[in-house]
Structures are given as C-alpha cells and as structure tokens.
Design a protein around this motif. Structure first.
Motif, short mmCIF file in Angstrom:
data_model
loop_
_atom_site.label_atom_id
_atom_site.label_comp_id
_atom_site.label_asym_id
_atom_site.label_seq_id
_atom_site.Cartn_x
_atom_site.Cartn_y
_atom_site.Cartn_z
N TYR A 152 15.36 12.19 1.35
CA TYR A 152 14.04 12.22 1.98
C TYR A 152 13.41 10.83 1.95
O TYR A 152 13.91 9.91 1.28
CB TYR A 152 13.13 13.23 1.29
CG TYR A 152 12.79 12.92 -0.16
CD1 TYR A 152 11.62 12.23 -0.51
CD2 TYR A 152 13.63 13.34 -1.19
CE1 TYR A 152 11.31 11.96 -1.83
CE2 TYR A 152 13.32 13.07 -2.52
CZ TYR A 152 12.16 12.38 -2.83
OH TYR A 152 11.85 12.10 -4.14
N PHE A 153 12.32 10.69 2.71
CA PHE A 153 11.49 9.49 2.71
C PHE A 153 10.12 9.86 2.16
O PHE A 153 9.58 10.92 2.51
CB PHE A 153 11.31 8.94 4.14
CG PHE A 153 12.59 8.53 4.82
CD1 PHE A 153 13.01 7.21 4.81
CD2 PHE A 153 13.36 9.47 5.49
CE1 PHE A 153 14.18 6.83 5.47
CE2 PHE A 153 14.52 9.11 6.15
CZ PHE A 153 14.94 7.79 6.13
N GLU A 154 9.55 8.99 1.34
CA GLU A 154 8.22 9.25 0.79
C GLU A 154 7.33 8.02 0.99
O GLU A 154 7.69 6.91 0.58
CB GLU A 154 8.29 9.58 -0.70
CG GLU A 154 6.93 9.85 -1.33
CD GLU A 154 7.02 10.21 -2.79
OE1 GLU A 154 5.96 10.53 -3.38
OE2 GLU A 154 8.13 10.16 -3.36
N ARG A 155 6.17 8.22 1.61
CA ARG A 155 5.23 7.13 1.86
C ARG A 155 4.13 7.14 0.82
O ARG A 155 3.50 8.18 0.57
CB ARG A 155 4.61 7.29 3.26
CG ARG A 155 3.67 6.15 3.67
CD ARG A 155 4.45 4.92 4.04
NE ARG A 155 3.58 3.87 4.59
CZ ARG A 155 3.99 2.66 4.92
NH1 ARG A 155 5.28 2.34 4.78
NH2 ARG A 155 3.16 1.76 5.40
N SER A 156 3.89 6.01 0.18
CA SER A 156 2.81 5.87 -0.79
C SER A 156 2.17 4.50 -0.59
O SER A 156 2.86 3.47 -0.67
CB SER A 156 3.35 5.98 -2.22
OG SER A 156 2.31 5.81 -3.16
#
Length: 240
Positions: A152-156
């Motif tokens: 997955y990709f996670e944006r923070s």
C-alpha cells in the motif's frame, strides 16, 4: 514458459501436461515442464523459478491431512512471480485457497474446457508483473517495482510511504498523482491517506482492509462505496 505440475497421480500429470501443451502451442508459446510428485520434490527444486505452478490440493491422502494449500504458503514467498493454479476433485476447498496468493481454482473434470480461461488470467497476471513502476524516492534515487511488490501507499504531511515486500520507501509524489500511473484494476484509493494494492487484501470489512501482511488499512466514509465497487470488480475478475 516454465510450468510445474505437482500431483501424486502420474496419469493425471500426463493428461494435464497434454492439455496445457496443446493450448500453448495454439498460442505459439514455448513450454518447459517440470513434474513434482510430492512436497519434497517441489521444495527441493533448485532450477530457474517457475512461471506457473499447477497444484493438486489433496496429496498423499493416506498420510497426514496436509494439503497443497499448505505448501503454497511457502511457494508464494519463494517465487513471488509464480502464478498458482489449484487443481482438485473437491469443490469444498474453493474457499480455503484464498488464504494464499493464486490465480485460479478449477476442478479437474473441468480443466480441459476451462483451459482458455485459465491461461487468459495467467497471461494477464504475468503481463502485470512485467510492468515495472519507477518511483523517485528520498536519497536522490529511483526504485523499480512491479505491482505485486507493493502492499500500500500511505500519505502523511508531504511524504508518501511506499510499503513493499522489500521494505518502506518515501517519495513526495501525491496520492492523486500516483492514481494516474497505477494500474486501475489493481489499486484503489480507500482513504485520503491510503492507496491499497487489491491482490494484497486478505479480508475486507465496511471500514477497513486487512492485508496479507497483517496490516489494517482504514476505509473512510468518503471512499467507502467506490472502494467496495473496485474490490468487487477485482474479486470477480479472479473467478472469471
């Protein structure tokens, strides 16, 4: 195409080999076959990785009730690009196979009539795995990944983490821009902060995904319906 067939019935192996060979010949695809009569032969194989493995589910029934499904759990890790096709006489295993990565489940008595469907799916998956995605990541370097490498990709804040089977990499690319380049059939944006690779999903609930690595990913209200629709399209493609 390097093909393995694992089955303790030599007669069935010969039958399956002929069906597969004849079909690939029509597609003008060269084939190389490897036969395994038991778990030990399969796990001790040290040749080039297989492209496809046709796996019998019930092996050596007189011994402990270990199945081909148990064996595939380790094969998934050994050859990540190998497409698994389960072959069996027992429809009761149809749900059990979803604990492993596989491309098709087919009853032996339907194998010949469904061989076209089987290889349509196999060739699609192999094509996907050859389509490398290149990302610019921190450290002024680029990485090349196939979709199957990604969880997955996670944006923070202003950083997007790419969580993969090899580890986590950081990039500044926004999720909206990533969705423009990712294969639409296999990736879904389920939250303002997340994009998930659908084949990496083990379970889906109303508010979250549980991935094959155990990670829980939230599904927000905003993306709930579109996520459900995308997941159903993907799931249907796995059995069509």
């Amino acid at each position: 195409m390097r093909i393995g067939i694992c089955d303790d019935n030599v007669s069935w192996y010969q039958n399956a080999k002929k069906i597969i060979y004849d079909h690939l010949e029509k597609l003008n695809i060269d084939s190389e076959f490897h036969y395994f009569s038991n778990r030990g032969e399969l796990e001790n194989y040290d040749g080039n990785p297989l492209d496809v493995l046709f796996m019998d589910i019930v092996l050596e029934p007189k011994k402990k009730r270990q199945t081909g499904i148990d064996i595939i759990s380790s094969i998934n890790q050994k050859w990540k690009g190998c497409q698994i096709v389960y072959l069996t006489n027992y429809i009761t295993y149809a749900t059990d196979v979803y604990h492993t990565d596989h491309v098709f489940f087919v009853l032996k008595n339907q194998f010949e009539q469904r061989i076209g469907e089987v290889f349509h799916k196999i060739l699609h998956e192999l094509s996907q795995n050859r389509d490398h995605l290149v990302f610019s990541v921190t450290g002024s370097k680029e990485i090349s990944l196939v979709p199957a490498d990604i969880f997955y990709f996670e944006r923070s804040l202003r950083i997007t983490s790419i969580v993969t089977v090899y580890g986590t990499y950081d990039t500044r690319v926004k999720l909206s821009d990533l969705m423009e380049i990712l294969p639409a059939a296999d990736f879904v944006r389920c939250h303002n902060s997340y994009i998930v690779y659908l084949p990496a999903v083990r379970e889906m609930y109303a508010n979250e995904f549980i991935l094959t690595n155990g990670t829980k990913i939230n599904i927000s209200r905003k993306y709930r319906q579109s996520t459900k629709d995308a997941f159903m399209r993907w799931a249907l493609s796995q059995i069509s």
